[in-house]
Design an enzyme around this catalytic site. Structure first.
Site, mmCIF file in Angstrom:
data_model
loop_
_atom_site.group_PDB
_atom_site.id
_atom_site.type_symbol
_atom_site.label_atom_id
_atom_site.label_comp_id
_atom_site.label_asym_id
_atom_site.label_seq_id
_atom_site.Cartn_x
_atom_site.Cartn_y
_atom_site.Cartn_z
ATOM 1 N N ARG A 257 32.978 -10.990 -32.686
ATOM 2 C CA ARG A 257 33.727 -10.046 -33.515
ATOM 3 C C ARG A 257 33.351 -8.665 -33.013
ATOM 4 O O ARG A 257 32.197 -8.257 -33.083
ATOM 5 C CB ARG A 257 33.370 -10.239 -34.986
ATOM 6 C CG ARG A 257 34.090 -9.286 -35.951
ATOM 7 C CD ARG A 257 33.232 -8.087 -36.264
ATOM 8 N NE ARG A 257 33.709 -7.310 -37.403
ATOM 9 C CZ ARG A 257 33.251 -6.124 -37.751
ATOM 10 N NH1 ARG A 257 32.266 -5.547 -37.061
ATOM 11 N NH2 ARG A 257 33.715 -5.491 -38.798
ATOM 12 N N ASP A 259 33.153 -4.788 -33.147
ATOM 13 C CA ASP A 259 33.131 -3.766 -34.184
ATOM 14 C C ASP A 259 34.057 -2.604 -33.842
ATOM 15 O O ASP A 259 34.059 -2.100 -32.717
ATOM 16 C CB ASP A 259 31.691 -3.259 -34.342
ATOM 17 C CG ASP A 259 31.568 -2.173 -35.377
ATOM 18 O OD1 ASP A 259 31.840 -2.456 -36.553
ATOM 19 O OD2 ASP A 259 31.198 -1.042 -35.013
ATOM 20 N N ALA A 260 34.833 -2.170 -34.821
ATOM 21 C CA ALA A 260 35.623 -0.931 -34.783
ATOM 22 C C ALA A 260 36.210 -0.623 -33.407
ATOM 23 O O ALA A 260 35.866 0.383 -32.783
ATOM 24 C CB ALA A 260 34.764 0.244 -35.273
ATOM 25 N N HIS A 262 38.976 0.525 -32.714
ATOM 26 C CA HIS A 262 39.740 1.781 -32.707
ATOM 27 C C HIS A 262 38.873 2.951 -32.262
ATOM 28 O O HIS A 262 39.399 4.022 -31.935
ATOM 29 C CB HIS A 262 40.322 2.056 -34.094
ATOM 30 C CG HIS A 262 39.333 1.898 -35.210
ATOM 31 N ND1 HIS A 262 39.137 0.685 -35.846
ATOM 32 C CD2 HIS A 262 38.481 2.771 -35.783
ATOM 33 C CE1 HIS A 262 38.216 0.826 -36.777
ATOM 34 N NE2 HIS A 262 37.793 2.082 -36.756
ATOM 35 N N GLU A 296 37.753 -5.897 -35.045
ATOM 36 C CA GLU A 296 37.850 -5.075 -36.242
ATOM 37 C C GLU A 296 38.657 -3.842 -35.859
ATOM 38 O O GLU A 296 38.259 -3.087 -34.966
ATOM 39 C CB GLU A 296 36.480 -4.634 -36.762
ATOM 40 C CG GLU A 296 36.625 -3.804 -38.048
ATOM 41 C CD GLU A 296 35.409 -2.966 -38.395
ATOM 42 O OE1 GLU A 296 35.357 -2.460 -39.526
ATOM 43 O OE2 GLU A 296 34.521 -2.790 -37.534
ATOM 44 N N ASP A 321 42.454 -5.036 -43.475
ATOM 45 C CA ASP A 321 41.823 -4.612 -44.725
ATOM 46 C C ASP A 321 42.790 -4.396 -45.882
ATOM 47 O O ASP A 321 42.353 -4.191 -47.022
ATOM 48 C CB ASP A 321 41.047 -3.312 -44.500
ATOM 49 C CG ASP A 321 39.769 -3.531 -43.705
ATOM 50 O OD1 ASP A 321 39.291 -4.672 -43.652
ATOM 51 O OD2 ASP A 321 39.250 -2.544 -43.137
ATOM 52 N N HIS A 324 42.255 -6.567 -48.997
ATOM 53 C CA HIS A 324 41.047 -6.187 -49.732
ATOM 54 C C HIS A 324 41.296 -4.944 -50.584
ATOM 55 O O HIS A 324 40.943 -4.893 -51.768
ATOM 56 C CB HIS A 324 39.875 -5.903 -48.793
ATOM 57 C CG HIS A 324 38.743 -5.215 -49.498
ATOM 58 N ND1 HIS A 324 38.681 -3.833 -49.618
ATOM 59 C CD2 HIS A 324 37.679 -5.702 -50.180
ATOM 60 C CE1 HIS A 324 37.622 -3.510 -50.339
ATOM 61 N NE2 HIS A 324 36.994 -4.620 -50.685
ATOM 62 N N ASP A 390 31.191 -4.104 -45.052
ATOM 63 C CA ASP A 390 31.658 -2.717 -45.039
ATOM 64 C C ASP A 390 32.109 -2.263 -46.418
ATOM 65 O O ASP A 390 31.718 -1.192 -46.899
ATOM 66 C CB ASP A 390 32.827 -2.563 -44.066
ATOM 67 C CG ASP A 390 32.382 -2.150 -42.677
ATOM 68 O OD1 ASP A 390 31.321 -1.504 -42.562
ATOM 69 O OD2 ASP A 390 33.088 -2.464 -41.714
ATOM 70 N N GLY A 393 28.872 -2.306 -48.727
ATOM 71 C CA GLY A 393 27.785 -1.420 -48.319
ATOM 72 C C GLY A 393 28.193 0.006 -48.075
ATOM 73 O O GLY A 393 27.343 0.910 -48.127
#
Length: 556
Positions: A257, A259-260, A262, A296, A321, A324, A390, A393
């Site tokens: 996975r 991360d970010a 973008h 992500e 997202d 969510h 995310d 937290g």
């Protein structure tokens, strides 16, 4: 593809050391006696040294002066500033017949190794595998494990991408991580590793001393951007592609996975991300098992899932997202920050119809248009959740949904997530209705850095009016309070939620198997705060959006 190995590798009675240092005139390896490395093309230096065994500690010395850990260290037993350790790669795997889990069958359980158990180790995770298997989980997703400073961190401050966190091991973290993956495969559970290729942590990041790993024409929210498209970027890419290869080949991970993505800024004709997904898929074919690449991304951009042959990035799945945010804002009635775009039951309805909410319309929060539509056939490739690390937290106090809403709304959140047609993800403890927070925590040794993190957290929440004192990220108490209360497994509440999640996960698998959410004739509506979905001659679904919670599915 260049397969030149970097770092330290045992080969018979020798150890081969190789490091990229294009700006150096002289590189030595200290064992502790100094051995000179020979220059190679493209700025590499290497040496094959006899009589060295696994367990040997070493550092490199640049230009006869600065002593540094190996940038491709496989283990940092004394932390980010200490010496590297030679690791022998062979492991007694018993997963030779393992083929992985098909993409459409993934039910992901996200966990943080340090807080998941009282011990906070790779080996301790094993004690939960039988329970997770019974729950219906088919994959665990482990938050980043690359060596970070101290003993407490989410993992996104890693600075040694190839080295599993020393504090997660009892004796030998690399060996024990492999043991965990092997045990997961015995239980029929795939393992996805969260990796960070968009930045490096602020403490112990020695990469700039080795070469142009970073560039200043881009910035990320966390500091300098990695150099994936500037001068010397071929070797920077090689460094991270070798990291992809290590986790899949040496550690038998079933997917990564990223991360970010973008924040991975790259204008080249063949982006680094496309190169990474191609490598992973080539390895999957070579190893004859499923290997999935999950992104992500907050862009709602279907090009992330488009094949590299068609000009896309080639990811198999991506976090989405919108569901969510719709669930959270409607159940908690929060409407600040990015939640302001998602208020109203009709937003939930829209996501159930299309998989995402933003498909090109204007976003009040972003002050611009956002997203593009996805194909219905890609619905199962969108990773959805009601809670994740995310969204918990990155609240000021790290409150879980279980402490913000009542039990009936918590049940509704679970149903909306698991029955939405996306690839469901649940966060550790969610299956027992966990109410303990999952706060942001760090263990930096630099006092000024700890202060900067503490003050930075306060500024981050300027768009929200959340009440209460923000927990000190550097306090051990913040870390300890973020652990799930597994004693609740045997409580009435814990048993109730476990049974609910088990039932919903089984239903989720059946709906995805029948591909009902991919059908253009699917009818979805909301009547009196009850979401209703129907596909003629196939199935009916209803989920109440107000208390009391109900969720019903029937097949025709």
């Amino acid at each position: 593809m260049d397969t030149k190995r970097i770092g330290a590798h045992v080969s018979g009675n020798n150890v081969e050391f190789r490091v990229w240092a294009p700006q150096a005139e002289k590189v030595e390896v200290l064992l502790p006696e100094a051995h000179l490395l020979s220059p190679e093309e493209k700025g590499y230096f290497s040496a094959r040294i006899p009589g060295i065994k696994a367990g040997q500690l070493y550092k490199f010395r640049l230009n006869g002066k600065e002593e540094l850990p190996d940038p491709a260290s496989r283990f940092q037993p004394e932390g980010v500033h200490g010496p590297s350790q030679v690791v022998d790669e062979p492991f007694s795997w018993s997963d030779q017949s393992w083929k992985g889990v098909p993409l459409e069958e993934l039910v992901i359980y996200e966990l943080h190794v340090g807080t998941f158990t009282a011990e906070g180790t790779f080996l301790a995770v094993k004690n939960h595998l039988a329970r997770l298997k019974d729950l219906g989980i088919t994959a665990i997703e482990i938050m980043p494990v690359s060596q970070f400073p101290g003993k407490r961190n989410w993992g996104y401050d890693g600075v040694s991408p190839f080295a599993p966190q020393n504090s997660y091991g009892q004796k030998n973290a690399p060996e024990e991580l492999k043991s965990l993956v092997n045990e997961c495969h015995k239980h029929g559970i795939a393992v996805i590793l969260d990796v960070v290729y968009n930045h490096m942590g602020p403490e112990g990041n020695y990469l700039p001393k080795w070469g142009p790993y970073f560039q200043d024409k881009y910035k990320t929210p966390w500091g300098e951007a990695l150099n994936f498209d500037g001068e010397h970027s071929d070797e920077v890419r090689h460094y991270f592609l070798q990291n992809v290869r290590q986790w899949i080949e040496e550690y038998h991970f079933d997917g990564l996975r990223l991360d970010a993505i973008h924040a991975i800024l790259d204008t080249s004709a063949r982006p680094f991300l496309a190169e990474a997904t191609d490598l992973a898929h080539d390895l999957a074919e070579k190893l004859d098992r499923h290997v999935w690449m999950i992104a992500e991304s907050d862009g709602n951009d279907p090009r992330v899932l488009q094949s590299t042959r068609e000009g896309g990035l080639g990811f198999d799945a991506q976090w989405a997202d919108d569901l969510h945010h719709c669930i959270h804002s409607n159940l908690t009635k929060e409407n600040e920050g990015y939640y302001s775009d998602y208020v109203g039951e009709e937003k939930i309805l829209d996501v159930f119809k299309h998989g995402t909410y933003f498909r090109g319309q204007y976003s009040d929060f972003r002050k611009r248009r956002h997203g593009r539509p996805y194909s219905l056939k890609d619905r199962h490739r969108l990773v959805v959740c009601a809670q994740n690390h995310d969204q918990i937290g990155n609240r000021a106090r790290g409150e879980r949904l279980g402490s913000l809403v009542d039990e009936e709304k918590l049940k509704a959140a679970a149903a909306l997530n698991l029955l939405s047609g996306g690839m469901p993800l649940i966060f550790m403890g969610e299956e027992i209705g966990e109410s303990n927070p999952f706060a942001y925590f760090v263990d930096h040794t630099d006092k000024e850095l700890r202060t900067a993190v503490r003050e930075g957290r306060k500024k981050e929440f300027a768009a929200f009016t959340w009440k209460g004192e923000i927990p000190d990220p550097g306090a051990e108490e913040t870390f300890n309070k973020s652990k799930p209360q597994w004693s609740e497994l045997n409580s009435e509440r814990g048993k109730k939620f476990t049974a609910l999640y088990k039932s919903l996960i089984n239903t989720s698998k059946e709906l995805r198997r029948r591909k009902v959410w991919n059908h253009p004739d699917l009818e979805v509506k909301i009547v009196n705060s009850v979401l209703q979905a129907q596909l003629k001659n196939q199935f009916k679904l209803s989920i109440s959006l107000q208390s009391p919670y109900t969720a019903e599915v029937s097949y025709e």
